[in-house]
Motif scaffolding. Sequence first.
Motif, PDB file in Angstrom:
ATOM      1  N   SER A   1     -13.763   4.576 -10.326  1.00 57.32           N
ATOM      2  CA  SER A   1     -14.652   3.628  -9.672  1.00 57.32           C
ATOM      3  C   SER A   1     -15.592   3.117 -10.755  1.00 57.32           C
ATOM      4  O   SER A   1     -16.245   3.908 -11.438  1.00 57.32           O
ATOM      5  CB  SER A   1     -15.436   4.317  -8.565  1.00 57.32           C
ATOM      6  N   VAL A   2     -15.641   1.798 -10.919  1.00 54.26           N
ATOM      7  CA  VAL A   2     -16.458   1.199 -11.977  1.00 54.26           C
ATOM      8  C   VAL A   2     -17.404   0.184 -11.335  1.00 54.26           C
ATOM      9  O   VAL A   2     -16.962  -0.791 -10.746  1.00 54.26           O
ATOM     10  CB  VAL A   2     -15.571   0.502 -13.047  1.00 54.26           C
ATOM     11  N   MET A   3     -18.689   0.451 -11.453  1.00 57.72           N
ATOM     12  CA  MET A   3     -19.702  -0.488 -10.968  1.00 57.72           C
ATOM     13  C   MET A   3     -20.085  -1.383 -12.140  1.00 57.72           C
ATOM     14  O   MET A   3     -20.397  -0.878 -13.234  1.00 57.72           O
ATOM     15  CB  MET A   3     -20.933   0.268 -10.466  1.00 57.72           C
TER      16      MET A   3
ATOM     17  N   ARG B   1     -17.740  -3.780  -7.530  1.00 53.35           N
ATOM     18  CA  ARG B   1     -17.137  -2.461  -7.706  1.00 53.35           C
ATOM     19  C   ARG B   1     -15.644  -2.653  -7.940  1.00 53.35           C
ATOM     20  O   ARG B   1     -14.981  -3.384  -7.224  1.00 53.35           O
ATOM     21  CB  ARG B   1     -17.332  -1.583  -6.481  1.00 53.35           C
ATOM     22  N   MET B   2     -15.154  -1.988  -8.962  1.00 53.29           N
ATOM     23  CA  MET B   2     -13.729  -1.985  -9.271  1.00 53.29           C
ATOM     24  C   MET B   2     -13.194  -0.594  -8.970  1.00 53.29           C
ATOM     25  O   MET B   2     -13.772   0.391  -9.413  1.00 53.29           O
ATOM     26  CB  MET B   2     -13.494  -2.291 -10.747  1.00 53.29           C
ATOM     27  N   THR B   3     -12.128  -0.528  -8.217  1.00 58.31           N
ATOM     28  CA  THR B   3     -11.413   0.724  -8.021  1.00 58.31           C
ATOM     29  C   THR B   3     -10.097   0.557  -8.756  1.00 58.31           C
ATOM     30  O   THR B   3      -9.305  -0.323  -8.414  1.00 58.31           O
ATOM     31  CB  THR B   3     -11.178   1.029  -6.532  1.00 58.31           C
ATOM     32  N   ILE B   4      -9.894   1.363  -9.784  1.00 57.54           N
ATOM     33  CA  ILE B   4      -8.753   1.179 -10.685  1.00 57.54           C
ATOM     34  C   ILE B   4      -7.916   2.450 -10.690  1.00 57.54           C
ATOM     35  O   ILE B   4      -8.405   3.532 -10.994  1.00 57.54           O
ATOM     36  CB  ILE B   4      -9.231   0.865 -12.119  1.00 57.54           C
ATOM     37  N   GLY B   5      -6.654   2.294 -10.327  1.00 60.04           N
ATOM     38  CA  GLY B   5      -5.690   3.392 -10.426  1.00 60.04           C
ATOM     39  C   GLY B   5      -4.973   3.259 -11.756  1.00 60.04           C
ATOM     40  O   GLY B   5      -4.396   2.208 -12.052  1.00 60.04           O
TER      41      GLY B   5
ATOM     42  N   HIS C   1     -21.710   1.980 -14.351  1.00 61.45           N
ATOM     43  CA  HIS C   1     -21.145   3.316 -14.511  1.00 61.45           C
ATOM     44  C   HIS C   1     -19.653   3.318 -14.180  1.00 61.45           C
ATOM     45  O   HIS C   1     -19.168   2.456 -13.456  1.00 61.45           O
ATOM     46  CB  HIS C   1     -21.885   4.373 -13.663  1.00 61.45           C
ATOM     47  N   CYS C   2     -18.956   4.296 -14.753  1.00 63.53           N
ATOM     48  CA  CYS C   2     -17.531   4.514 -14.513  1.00 63.53           C
ATOM     49  C   CYS C   2     -17.366   5.993 -14.171  1.00 63.53           C
ATOM     50  O   CYS C   2     -17.802   6.853 -14.933  1.00 63.53           O
ATOM     51  CB  CYS C   2     -16.727   4.155 -15.764  1.00 63.53           C
ATOM     52  N   ILE C   3     -16.758   6.266 -13.026  1.00 60.51           N
ATOM     53  CA  ILE C   3     -16.609   7.640 -12.539  1.00 60.51           C
ATOM     54  C   ILE C   3     -15.158   7.854 -12.096  1.00 60.51           C
ATOM     55  O   ILE C   3     -14.582   6.993 -11.432  1.00 60.51           O
ATOM     56  CB  ILE C   3     -17.529   7.888 -11.314  1.00 60.51           C
ATOM     57  N   GLU C   4     -14.593   9.012 -12.441  1.00 57.10           N
ATOM     58  CA  GLU C   4     -13.277   9.376 -11.889  1.00 57.10           C
ATOM     59  C   GLU C   4     -13.496  10.070 -10.551  1.00 57.10           C
ATOM     60  O   GLU C   4     -14.420  10.857 -10.394  1.00 57.10           O
ATOM     61  CB  GLU C   4     -12.516  10.320 -12.818  1.00 57.10           C
ATOM     62  N   HIS C   5     -12.634   9.758  -9.593  1.00 63.42           N
ATOM     63  CA  HIS C   5     -12.696  10.399  -8.282  1.00 63.42           C
ATOM     64  C   HIS C   5     -11.391  11.105  -7.985  1.00 63.42           C
ATOM     65  O   HIS C   5     -10.309  10.644  -8.381  1.00 63.42           O
ATOM     66  CB  HIS C   5     -12.977   9.371  -7.181  1.00 63.42           C
ATOM     67  N   THR C   6     -11.500  12.233  -7.290  1.00 60.10           N
ATOM     68  CA  THR C   6     -10.332  12.983  -6.819  1.00 60.10           C
ATOM     69  C   THR C   6     -10.401  13.063  -5.300  1.00 60.10           C
ATOM     70  O   THR C   6     -11.418  12.689  -4.690  1.00 60.10           O
ATOM     71  CB  THR C   6     -10.332  14.415  -7.401  1.00 60.10           C
TER      72      THR C   6
ATOM     73  N   VAL D   1      -8.864   2.111  -2.323  1.00 59.47           N
ATOM     74  CA  VAL D   1     -10.307   1.950  -2.341  1.00 59.47           C
ATOM     75  C   VAL D   1     -10.864   3.351  -2.119  1.00 59.47           C
ATOM     76  O   VAL D   1     -10.274   4.147  -1.381  1.00 59.47           O
ATOM     77  CB  VAL D   1     -10.838   0.943  -1.299  1.00 59.47           C
ATOM     78  N   VAL D   2     -11.946   3.681  -2.788  1.00 59.42           N
ATOM     79  CA  VAL D   2     -12.523   5.024  -2.678  1.00 59.42           C
ATOM     80  C   VAL D   2     -14.005   4.955  -2.371  1.00 59.42           C
ATOM     81  O   VAL D   2     -14.667   3.977  -2.717  1.00 59.42           O
ATOM     82  CB  VAL D   2     -12.320   5.861  -3.963  1.00 59.42           C
TER      83      VAL D   2
END
Length: 181
Positions: free
Chosen positions: A26-28, A65-69, A92-97, A172-173
């Motif tokens: 997720s990248v804001m 917001r970008m949600t990038i797989g 910010h850029c965050i990995e989500h699980t 989307v997360v």
Amino acid sequence: MSDRIPATTDKKPSPQADIVNIHTLSVMVNNQPGVLGRICAVFSRRGFNIESLVVSQTRDPRFSRMTIGISGHPEGLNQIILQVNKLIDVIHCIEHTDRDAVAKEMVLIKIAAGPDQRTEILQIVEHYAGKTVDLQEDSLIALLSGNTDKIDAAVRLLGKFDIVETVRTGKVVMARGLAET
């Protein structure tokens, strides 16, 4: 089969076991031209492939917001996150699980089907909590949403019919609880 041009979404999904090293970021960002290109360049330089991309404006129109797989070697993931976080216009850029976020996607599936096939198709769509959004004499369009496994399973079952095309949103997360996405 018709003489239509095949779309990239026409291929049948590979079994989930074949999908390895898929990461969801997720990248804001500031809502500015060129931001996506700079972020994509970071992935390209590091040998990561963008599997899905969803971009939308936030409630504040100054930000998106970008949600990038992405897929690639897991050992390079932390470096990518650090480099993306250093880019101008990235907040910010965050990995989500699956443990720390809710992830969903949507698919529209157009199926060529006459009246004799509709009942079985509609039963499958209903089983996956989908709905029919268009019905013509020779086709229908179904809408399904859920996690990736659910979408893949539904598309696999519907694959025995003549799928004309599919359009998937990508994930989307949203972070669970009060954590920032």
